[in-house]
Each structure stands twice: as C-alpha cells, then as structure tokens.
Design a protein around this motif. Structure first.
Motif, PDB file in Angstrom:
ATOM      1  N   ARG A 186       1.806 -77.092  14.312  1.00  0.00           N
ATOM      2  CA  ARG A 186       2.515 -77.366  13.288  1.00  0.00           C
ATOM      3  C   ARG A 186       3.834 -76.595  12.970  1.00  0.00           C
ATOM      4  NH1 ARG A 186      -1.661 -80.069   8.721  1.00  0.00           N
ATOM      5  NH2 ARG A 186      -2.106 -81.968  10.074  1.00  0.00           N
ATOM      6  N   LEU A 187       3.485 -75.318  13.092  1.00  0.00           N
ATOM      7  CA  LEU A 187       4.436 -74.374  13.196  1.00  0.00           C
ATOM      8  C   LEU A 187       5.793 -74.651  14.038  1.00  0.00           C
ATOM      9  CD1 LEU A 187       2.990 -70.882  12.110  1.00  0.00           C
ATOM     10  CD2 LEU A 187       4.497 -72.470  10.760  1.00  0.00           C
ATOM     11  N   SER A 188       5.109 -75.076  15.296  1.00  0.00           N
ATOM     12  CA  SER A 188       5.894 -75.173  16.579  1.00  0.00           C
ATOM     13  C   SER A 188       6.767 -76.728  16.565  1.00  0.00           C
ATOM     14  CB  SER A 188       5.149 -74.931  17.836  1.00  0.00           C
ATOM     15  OG  SER A 188       4.755 -73.707  17.778  1.00  0.00           O
ATOM     16  N   GLY A 189       6.130 -77.492  15.508  1.00  0.00           N
ATOM     17  CA  GLY A 189       7.089 -78.908  15.296  1.00  0.00           C
ATOM     18  C   GLY A 189       6.241 -79.752  15.879  1.00  0.00           C
ATOM     19  N   HIS A 190       4.965 -79.643  16.274  1.00  0.00           N
ATOM     20  CA  HIS A 190       4.151 -80.622  16.829  1.00  0.00           C
ATOM     21  C   HIS A 190       2.759 -80.742  16.375  1.00  0.00           C
ATOM     22  CE1 HIS A 190       3.458 -77.427  19.658  1.00  0.00           C
ATOM     23  NE2 HIS A 190       2.219 -78.095  19.857  1.00  0.00           N
ATOM     24  N   GLU A 191       2.136 -81.938  16.610  1.00  0.00           N
ATOM     25  CA  GLU A 191       0.992 -82.019  16.309  1.00  0.00           C
ATOM     26  C   GLU A 191      -0.229 -82.053  17.234  1.00  0.00           C
ATOM     27  OE1 GLU A 191      -1.933 -82.936  12.831  1.00  0.00           O
ATOM     28  OE2 GLU A 191       0.575 -82.757  13.135  1.00  0.00           O
ATOM     29  N   LEU A 335       5.678 -61.636  12.614  1.00  0.00           N
ATOM     30  CA  LEU A 335       6.025 -61.980  11.132  1.00  0.00           C
ATOM     31  C   LEU A 335       4.880 -62.990  10.723  1.00  0.00           C
ATOM     32  CD1 LEU A 335       8.366 -65.309  11.511  1.00  0.00           C
ATOM     33  CD2 LEU A 335       6.312 -64.827  13.403  1.00  0.00           C
ATOM     34  N   PRO A 336       4.989 -63.180   9.374  1.00  0.00           N
ATOM     35  CA  PRO A 336       3.843 -63.573   8.645  1.00  0.00           C
ATOM     36  C   PRO A 336       3.489 -65.013   9.390  1.00  0.00           C
ATOM     37  CG  PRO A 336       5.340 -62.805   7.021  1.00  0.00           C
ATOM     38  CD  PRO A 336       5.986 -62.619   8.388  1.00  0.00           C
ATOM     39  N   GLY A 337       2.150 -65.445   9.050  1.00  0.00           N
ATOM     40  CA  GLY A 337       1.611 -66.396   9.778  1.00  0.00           C
ATOM     41  C   GLY A 337       1.995 -67.763   9.104  1.00  0.00           C
ATOM     42  N   LEU A 338       2.860 -67.889   7.912  1.00  0.00           N
ATOM     43  CA  LEU A 338       3.304 -68.797   7.205  1.00  0.00           C
ATOM     44  C   LEU A 338       4.518 -69.421   7.794  1.00  0.00           C
ATOM     45  CD1 LEU A 338       3.447 -67.622   3.549  1.00  0.00           C
ATOM     46  CD2 LEU A 338       2.334 -69.403   4.380  1.00  0.00           C
ATOM     47  N   LEU A 339       5.392 -68.584   8.631  1.00  0.00           N
ATOM     48  CA  LEU A 339       6.469 -68.786   9.602  1.00  0.00           C
ATOM     49  C   LEU A 339       6.545 -68.732  10.951  1.00  0.00           C
ATOM     50  CD1 LEU A 339       8.558 -66.167   7.568  1.00  0.00           C
ATOM     51  CD2 LEU A 339       8.289 -68.581   6.587  1.00  0.00           C
ATOM     52  N   ALA A 340       7.505 -69.528  11.556  1.00  0.00           N
ATOM     53  CA  ALA A 340       7.331 -69.596  13.243  1.00  0.00           C
ATOM     54  C   ALA A 340       8.719 -68.853  13.375  1.00  0.00           C
ATOM     55  CB  ALA A 340       7.753 -71.010  13.483  1.00  0.00           C
ATOM     56  N   PRO A 341       8.713 -68.108  14.671  1.00  0.00           N
ATOM     57  CA  PRO A 341       9.659 -67.202  15.072  1.00  0.00           C
ATOM     58  C   PRO A 341      10.804 -67.932  15.102  1.00  0.00           C
ATOM     59  CG  PRO A 341       7.706 -66.496  16.082  1.00  0.00           C
ATOM     60  CD  PRO A 341       7.542 -67.545  15.374  1.00  0.00           C
ATOM     61  N   ALA A 342      11.888 -67.328  14.610  1.00  0.00           N
ATOM     62  CA  ALA A 342      13.376 -68.056  15.102  1.00  0.00           C
ATOM     63  C   ALA A 342      14.189 -67.251  16.055  1.00  0.00           C
ATOM     64  CB  ALA A 342      14.198 -68.076  13.833  1.00  0.00           C
ATOM     65  N   LEU A 343      13.824 -65.984  16.397  1.00  0.00           N
ATOM     66  CA  LEU A 343      14.487 -65.236  17.193  1.00  0.00           C
ATOM     67  C   LEU A 343      13.308 -64.646  18.224  1.00  0.00           C
ATOM     68  CD1 LEU A 343      16.917 -63.268  14.796  1.00  0.00           C
ATOM     69  CD2 LEU A 343      17.400 -65.141  15.931  1.00  0.00           C
TER      70      LEU A 343
END
Length: 760
Positions: A186-191, A335-343
């Motif tokens: 889900r962090l990566s935008g898929h199910e 980075l925290p597991g709440l977030l997905a890397p942007a960079l």
C-alpha cells in the motif's frame, strides 16, 4: 529482521478503546494486556502473566479436539496444525521474498493445498490413516473453501469474523508477516493481500479435521459437536466475562500510569535554579534522534560545557530517502515505516569491488546459515571447518558491522534523485529549509554542528536491527546524517537557504556522526576540533557509568572495557537495554528539560511553537513521530504483558527463518513477533514497566485540539486510551490533558517550587 521497526500489534483495531481490544483479545486466544506483577514491581518473573487467573477463552476446533487426546504421548492437533502451516509458510515466503514468483491469496492457498495433498507424513504423525482423504476433497479455490468451511462450522454467522480472527491468531506470526507485506504494498500504491489465502489454509485444516472426526464417528464427535455449538451460542457471554474480569487490572494499570505522570508533572513544572544564559557563544550544537537512549547521552554531553546545545529530532533527519549503494542492486529504506521513500540516495563514486563483494558474500552466507532451522544444519553441513570458524569468531572475532553500512563510510558526496532526476541546489535547499525549521535550528549556528544518527554494535544477534534506529527503517542513521551534512555544507544550497531567511555562517560546518547506543561512543564522519572530541569522549564515559547500573556491571573495575566487551560477546544476550523503560514523549524547547534527569525514559523532540507558522511542524510531529513513539511503546508494553503471544520468547533458542523474515523459538511453531524475553527481563525482574505513552506538548491548546480533530488516527489514539496527551503551558506552571475534545486540569506548579519562567 533487517528492517525491524517496533509496532503496536493491535494497530488495525485502534478505532476501538484499548480496554475493549484487550478483553476481545483475551476472549479470542487468551492474550493478556495487563501484568500485575510488573506493575507492582514484585519481579515475579515472565510467567506471571501466563499463570494469572483468566476466564476460559475461545478454542478453535483443533484445540477443542485436544481435550480428548493424550497429548503427553501423542502429538496434539493444535500443535501439529500450527507446525504444518508454519513450515509451509517459511518455505513459501522465503521463495516469494527471493523473487521466485509473484503471489496472491489464491496462489498461497493452492500451493499449500498441493503440498498437503502430496504429504503422507501427516497421517503417520497424527496416527489417523484416513485423514489425508479429507484434503483431497477440499475446493481448489480459496474463496470457495472459506464459504464451505464457514457454512459447515459457523453455527452463528454473525460471529464468523470473530472465528476468522481467532484462527489467524493461531498463526499470528505469519498473519503479521502477510499484514506487513500488505502494508508495504500500500505504501507503494498497490494492493497485495495474502491474508485471505492464509485464512483459507487455517480454515481448511478446521474443515478437514471436522469431517475426519465426523467420518470416524463415535462419542468423540458427538462430544466435540456439543461443545462446539455451545461455544458459538455463549460467545457474547464469554466476551462480557472477559471484560468484567479485567476491571481491577485496568484500575491498577491507570494507577501506575498516574503515579508516573505525577512524577513527570513535578519535574516538568520545576524550573532550573540557575537557568543557562542565551548570551554565551556556542561551541557546539548537536542534533540527536528523539530515541530515549539519546536523552542519557545528551544530558552527559551538555554537562561538559554550558556552551554546548543539543537538539532532538527524528533520527531519519527529515530525509524521505532510500539508500542504493552505487554499483549494486541493493536498496533499503532509511525512514519510518509510516512513509514511503520519495528520494533515492547513492554515492557520487562507487564503492570499491572488495566492499561490493563483501556485501554479496554477506547476503549469500546469511541466507544459507540463518535459514530455519539453521544454526544446527550449518555446522552439520560445514563439519569441523564450520566449528573452527565459530571458535575463531567467538574468541578472536572483530566487530561484525553490516557491510552495507561500510560502503558509504568515507563518502562525502552523495547523489540524490527523485524519479531518476538529480536534485539541484534549489530543490536541496527547499528540502533542507523544511528540515532546519522542523529542527528549530534556523539561527545562532555554532561553528560545529553535529548531526548525530544512532546504531548499535552487537554480534550473533538476529534482533540487532531492533536496536538500531526505528526512524530509519531499522537501520543506523549514518547515511541520513552524512547526506544531510553534505547538503548543508554546499555553498549553493546555503545561498538558496539565505533567500529563505536561513543564513548559515561561512565558518559553520555540519558533520555527520553516529552514536553507538551499545557502547555510548560517538564517531564523527569528518574532522572536528580536539576540544569537541574531548567533550564527546567524556560524555560517553559518563553515559556508560549511568547505563552500567541497569546492566548490573557498575562494580566492574573497568566499566568502559566491560561495556565494550559485552557488545562483541557472541554469548551476550543483553548487550544493551534498547528502549526498555520508555514512557513519555516530550515536545518542547530543550530549556524546558535541560535541567532534568529523565532516566532515559523520554523521547525528546525540540519544538518552539512561536516559530511554527500555521502549526505545520506541530501537525507533522503529532502525525508522525508521535505515532512512531506510540508504536515503540506498545511493542514494549505487549512484549512484557504477554511475551508468549506478542514477544519472541527465549532468544537463546531462536532460529532465523528465511535469512531475515523472523525467528522460530526452537525449530518450529509459529513465526515469533515482538521482543525477546531477554530484552525486557534481566532474569530476576522486568526492566520495562508497561505504561501507555504519556505525550507532553508545549503548544497552544487550540492548535493541539484542531490537529487532533483533523486527523482521525490521532483522535483515535487519544480518545480510545492508546496514549495520554498533555499540554504544558507557556510558563511551565500548569499541565492539562486533552481527552474526548475537552481539556482537563492535571497539575499546577506549587509556590514552593520557585524558579523562573522560561521562553515559550
């Protein structure tokens, strides 16, 4: 286990009051969310929660059938079901992780069904020759299996979700792994949800057992059916009984939390007798992770000289990055597991071939030698050569740092890309400006500014990543601080920052550093003045002496050597206490706490609300660091109150599964989650007191309440008793609590406290 982050194991139930979740979990599988022995400080040992009286809880069919089985001489149904599913999952998820195939719920179920239909050993182990025939007639589709099983077994369809939950709790470790994969997807935008397939597998065992016993017939099936139907009829009463049985325990729990909060109020409302002067030129600024272990070292460092200022900020230092060593195919989040890397960050120059080969070798050997049950098979495969290798490492080994962390050492320049495009000075300045404002570091820069990440130093420790930085995805913060220091030392970036109103003096130099939380040594990645190195060394010695008390080695003739030796001892099961003892999160200027000894129990985040236009920083803190600290707090909480279900047991017996997926306790059973017993118990007493997190914010009440109402997750944590949220007023004369949209007075500074009111 290479990206280990502490989590609240009941996170998906945060919309319910914690007390209701606790009674529900107790009714479903006997989970205990209260530890009266730990709360009372009686030190009755880890079995206290397990032996405490508890009403009867739900029993799945396999457990029900064990009542008529001589489990002293025969394999129990419950144990065998868990063992069979777990062994299959260990192999399946290891191959899935290796990229051998892409799975979905149907593939998971069908792979299990094929394996089980071909397995003739189950009938022999269980002594049930006709059992395999039941697997042959199970549906090939997982959705059909779920429907058929619930039609046959759920006599009260309204309670079928509770039954499904109880079944997944039988294999909670693997259910948690599937939930983790879903979270990452889900962090990566898929199910990607494998839980329905896992539920189908567990239900298939129930249906096969039910039909098998029904086919055999006799009194055993008649008794099983009677107990089974009665359990469904009385489920609401069972829930109510568990809720009532916990009333006294929750009263004791809140009393223990109130006692801690009273102590904190007394400290936070006490002003320093000799407040430090803001007029003195700074020699050093050092920004540390908010981690509770940093509180001890920060206090020791500040004691070296009044011209030293420390800051608290999330250990990933606001960089939403993943790290990809140049010239390798490896990539990991920082980075925290709440977030997905942007960079994505990589070195400007590739690592040498030796370092890259070291990474490849490490990956190969760790997967082979750690595959469960591997500690024994590795020696069996390697023979005397393997034994000799173990002896050499035991008595003559050196630090076993992760080779990934070695690749970027010595690097001063990194490339930062977003969607494959290099960031320029303007983009870096925009990123850096937000970080500096969030750190409350926008003016009055010292000549040397240390950005201090943290990591641990242990050996033969599968849970090592749990001692590293949770804000960095279970890694050290070394990459983050080096990257940020490079950005802030860039002349073009500084010129762009000046246009934002942040002027960094030309003589100011940012230096990345790493705090080794096991040895309390700080290693700088660049040159710093000898005086500052002396400050760091003396602070480390002071911090080690404080930690030595908890480690039980304060009477050693050479504490420094003893602590460093522990960090490299293969047989040491308690090299450090990690975040044990954590109980509060304080978001305030350092001036509010600099004079206090918080005992290494508080997460400290610097914040000045008057410099936070629009309260965007406060919103970020309440929705990210506050959630992460709550996760850490609840993992430690549950690892103490119920180590059987939500801790990973005895680490001496651990075998790593799939190279990094998790551990078995022994060579089978469910995948274990949570912390090892040795991380929260010293053999005589609990070293972590299970208290829900108390959050203290130095900010206006209107801003706090508005942010809480804006974010459903924050509101749920506050109003459903997952944490306590307090506000410290500007003058540090009173504390009040926000609860269900109302402010309740908690404590007021007495006139005898004295002192002066401080800034903010």
């Amino acid at each position: 286990m290479d990206q280990m982050i502490a989590v609240n194991p009941f996170w998906e139930m945060r919309d319910l009051p914690f007390t209701r979740v606790a009674s529900r979990m107790a009714a479903l599988n006997g989970t205990c969310c209260q530890n009266q022995a730990a709360l009372a400080g009686q030190g009755n040992g880890p079995a206290a929660a397990e032996t405490a009286s508890m009403p009867e809880h739900w029993q799945n069919l396999s457990a029900q059938l064990d009542r008529n089985r001589d489990t002293a001489h025969q394999v129990g149904w419950q144990d065998e079901v868990v063992h069979q599913i777990s062994q299959f999952c260990g192999d399946y998820f290891q191959r899935l992780d290796a990229g051998d195939f892409k799975a979905d719920a149907q593939d998971l179920y069908h792979s299990w069904l094929q394996m089980t239909r071909a397995d003739r050993g189950i009938a022999i182990v269980m002594g049930e020759p006709s059992l395999p025939s039941q697997f042959q007639v199970l549906p090939d589709q997982h959705e059909k299996l779920i429907t058929d099983a619930l039609d046959a077994l759920a006599s009260q369809p309204d309670y079928a979700p509770d039954y499904a939950h109880a079944l997944l709790l039988d294999i909670n470790g693997w259910s948690s792994w599937a939930a983790y994969l879903r979270w990452q997807a889900r962090l990566s935008g898929h199910e990607e949800d494998l839980l329905p397939g896992l539920l189908a597998i567990r239900l298939a065992w129930e249906l096969a057992i039910w039909r098998h016993v029904q086919h055999v017939g006799g009194a055993i099936f008649a008794e099983l059916k009677q107990r089974w139907l009665k359990q469904w009829d009385t489920w609401p009463e069972m829930l109510q009984t568990h809720e009532q049985s916990q009333t006294t325990g929750w009263r004791q729990q809140t009393e223990a939390e109130s006692a801690y909060q009273s102590q904190m109020a007394e400290k936070l409302l006490t002003r320093p007798e000799n407040p430090s002067s803001d007029d003195q030129p700074l020699k050093l600024q050092a920004a540390f992770c908010i981690d509770v272990r940093s509180e001890v070292y920060r206090r020791a460092l500040e004691a070296q000289n009044p011209a030293i200022q420390t800051l608290g900020f999330a250990g990933f230092f606001g960089l939403p990055i993943s790290y990809r060593p140049k010239g390798t195919g490896f990539c990991r989040p920082q980075l925290p597991g709440l977030l997905a890397p942007a960079l994505e960050v990589t070195e400007a120059e590739p690592a040498d071939s030796f370092s890259r080969q070291s990474l490849a070798n490490h990956s190969h050997w760790s997967q082979f030698s750690n595959a469960g049950p591997a500690s024994f098979s590795f020696i069996e495969s390697m023979g005397l050569a393997g034994l000799g290798r173990m002896v050499r490492k035991t008595f003559f080994g050196k630090s076993s740092d992760n080779p990934v962390d070695q690749l970027h050492k010595g690097q001063t320049e990194f490339e930062i890309r977003q969607n494959g495009t290099l960031l320029g000075a303007a983009e870096k300045a925009e990123l850096a400006g937000g970080i500096l404002r969030a750190m409350t570091l926008t003016h009055d820069f010292a000549p040397t500014v240390l950005l201090v990440g943290h990591g641990s130093s242990t050996r033969n420790n599968p849970h090592a990543a749990g001692l590293d930085c949770g804000a960095c995805g279970g890694q050290t913060g070394s990459v983050n601080v080096r990257v940020l220091a490079g950005i802030l030392n860039d002349k073009d970036v500084r010129a762009a920052l000046a246009k934002q109103g942040i002027s960094i003096p030309s003589e100011t130099r940012f230096v990345g550093a790493l705090h080794n939380t096991t040895t309390d040594e700080v290693e700088c990645s660049g040159d710093v003045p000898d005086e500052i190195r002396g400050f760091l060394a003396n602070a480390g010695a002071q911090a080690r002496r404080e930690r030595a008390l908890r480690l039980g080695i304060a009477n050693e003739s050479d504490v420094d050597s003893a602590i460093k030796k522990r960090s490299q001892d293969w047989s040491e099961v308690r090299p450090e206490w990690g975040l044990a003892g954590n109980a509060s999160f304080i978001v305030a200027p350092r001036s509010a706490t600099r004079h206090l000894d918080l005992g290494g129990r508080s997460f400290l985040h610097d914040y000045r609300w008057r410099e936070d236009e629009g309260f965007n920083i406060l919103e970020l803190i309440m929705t990210a660091p506050m959630v992460v600290t709550h996760w850490i707090n609840l993992q430690y909480f549950m690892s103490v109150t119920d180590n059987l279900h939500y801790g990973s047991g005895n680490k001496v017996l651990h075998n790593v599964v799939g190279g990094h997926l998790g551990v078995f306790e022994g060579n089978g059973g469910d995948l274990r989650i949570g912390l090892p017993l040795q991380s929260v118990h010293d053999g005589k007493r609990w070293v972590h007191e299970p208290l829900r997190l108390s959050v203290y914010l130095a900010a206006p009440r209107e801003a706090i309440a508005e942010i809480a109402q804006k974010h459903k997750v924050v509101q749920e944590l506050i109003d459903n008793d997952w944490l306590y949220l307090f506000r410290i007023n500007d003058e540090q004369t009173s504390i009040e609590r926000l609860y269900r949209n109302e402010w309740q007075p908690v404590a007021t500074r007495s006139s005898s406290t004295g002192g002066q009111s401080g800034e903010d």
